[in-house]
Write a protein that holds these residues in place. Structure first.
Motif, short mmCIF file in Angstrom:
data_model
loop_
_atom_site.label_atom_id
_atom_site.label_comp_id
_atom_site.label_asym_id
_atom_site.label_seq_id
_atom_site.Cartn_x
_atom_site.Cartn_y
_atom_site.Cartn_z
N SER A 159 0.82 -1.22 0.00
CA SER A 159 0.00 0.00 0.00
C SER A 159 0.85 1.26 0.00
O SER A 159 0.59 2.21 -0.75
CB SER A 159 -0.95 0.00 1.20
N GLY A 160 1.90 1.28 0.84
CA GLY A 160 2.77 2.45 0.91
C GLY A 160 3.52 2.69 -0.39
O GLY A 160 3.61 3.83 -0.88
N GLU A 161 4.06 1.62 -0.96
CA GLU A 161 4.80 1.76 -2.22
C GLU A 161 3.87 2.18 -3.35
O GLU A 161 4.24 3.00 -4.21
CB GLU A 161 5.49 0.44 -2.57
N LEU A 162 2.66 1.65 -3.34
CA LEU A 162 1.69 2.01 -4.37
C LEU A 162 1.28 3.47 -4.24
O LEU A 162 1.16 4.18 -5.25
CB LEU A 162 0.46 1.11 -4.25
N ASP A 163 1.09 3.95 -3.02
CA ASP A 163 0.76 5.36 -2.80
C ASP A 163 1.82 6.28 -3.40
O ASP A 163 1.51 7.29 -4.03
CB ASP A 163 0.62 5.66 -1.31
N GLU A 164 3.09 5.93 -3.20
CA GLU A 164 4.18 6.75 -3.73
C GLU A 164 4.15 6.77 -5.25
O GLU A 164 4.36 7.82 -5.89
CB GLU A 164 5.53 6.22 -3.24
N ILE A 165 3.89 5.63 -5.86
CA ILE A 165 3.83 5.57 -7.32
C ILE A 165 2.67 6.40 -7.84
O ILE A 165 2.81 7.16 -8.83
CB ILE A 165 3.69 4.10 -7.79
#
Length: 229
Positions: free
Chosen positions: A66-72
């Motif tokens: 979720s965190g990595e996807l938010d950054e993308i």
């Protein structure tokens, strides 16, 4: 990856986990039969046209997803605000099974779902209805799920970890995540990025830790071979 290259790894997996090759092959035959009575399913040509020469984002279902996807997504919005997005800016999103759920929650419909049907099936079915192609994997532990869910899905392509059959392929890989990476490699992705791959997640069972160790080994193998091509 040709089956001749995959076979030694497969034999290691069978021995380490105590899986039955006969049951894997039974599942592959079942999946072949389920797909053979249908028309209009996903083909290798479809996957090739989606992936070849493009960027692929393979999403594992680890806690970091979720965190990595938010950054993308934030980065994508910033770039879109500066200039109109081009087709090359948007990667092909490959969801590893349960990663479908957090992707949908973030408003992202995966282009491809790689699944052995042990994730949250209502979300996989919903994503499929919204356009996600589904690469369904047959193995000895999911015969009941194959019978129940393959008839409910469309745009399906079948895979096995044992000897490939007509219409049931083996691109390499063991877990949903690393099979997604092998899929991207097989169909000629120019760039493969992984997110949500938490190989050292402490909050998993000992058996899951074994699977994560294999996933790490196989992903590193696949990405190394991509970089050397």
């Amino acid at each position: 990856m040709r089956f001749e290259e995959w076979a030694p790894l497969y034999m290691e997996i069978l021995e380490e986990f105590g899986f039955s090759r006969d049951e894997d092959e039974e599942a592959a035959r079942l999946l072949k039969g389920l797909l053979s009575v249908r028309g209009g399913d996903l083909t290798v040509e479809d996957l090739d046209s989606m992936i070849r020469g493009g960027r692929v984002l393979v999403c594992g279902n680890g806690p970091s997803l979720s965190g990595e996807l938010d950054e993308i997504l934030k980065d994508s919005k910033k770039r879109s605000a500066k200039s109109p997005p081009s087709g090359m800016d948007d990667p092909v999103v490959v969801a590893a099974d349960g990663a479908t759920t957090p992707l949908l929650a973030a408003g992202v419909v995966p282009d491809v779902i790689v699944t052995d049907l042990d994730g949250y099936l209502p979300d996989i079915v919903a994503a499929n209805a919204m356009g996600s192609a589904v690469v369904v994997h047959a193995h000895g532990d999911n015969l009941a799920a194959l019978k129940e869910y393959v008839p409910r899905l469309k745009r399906v392509l079948g895979t096995t970890q044992s000897v490939p059959l007509e219409g049931v392929y083996n691109f390499g890989g063991f877990t949903d995540g690393d099979r997604g990476v092998f899929l991207a490699r097989r169909f000629g992705a120019e760039e493969i990025r992984t997110i949500g791959f938490d190989y050292d997640d402490p909050d998993v069972t000992p058996r899951k830790k074994m699977k994560l160790a294999w996933a790490k080994r196989l992903v590193e193998m696949a990405l190394k071979e991509v970089s050397s091509e």
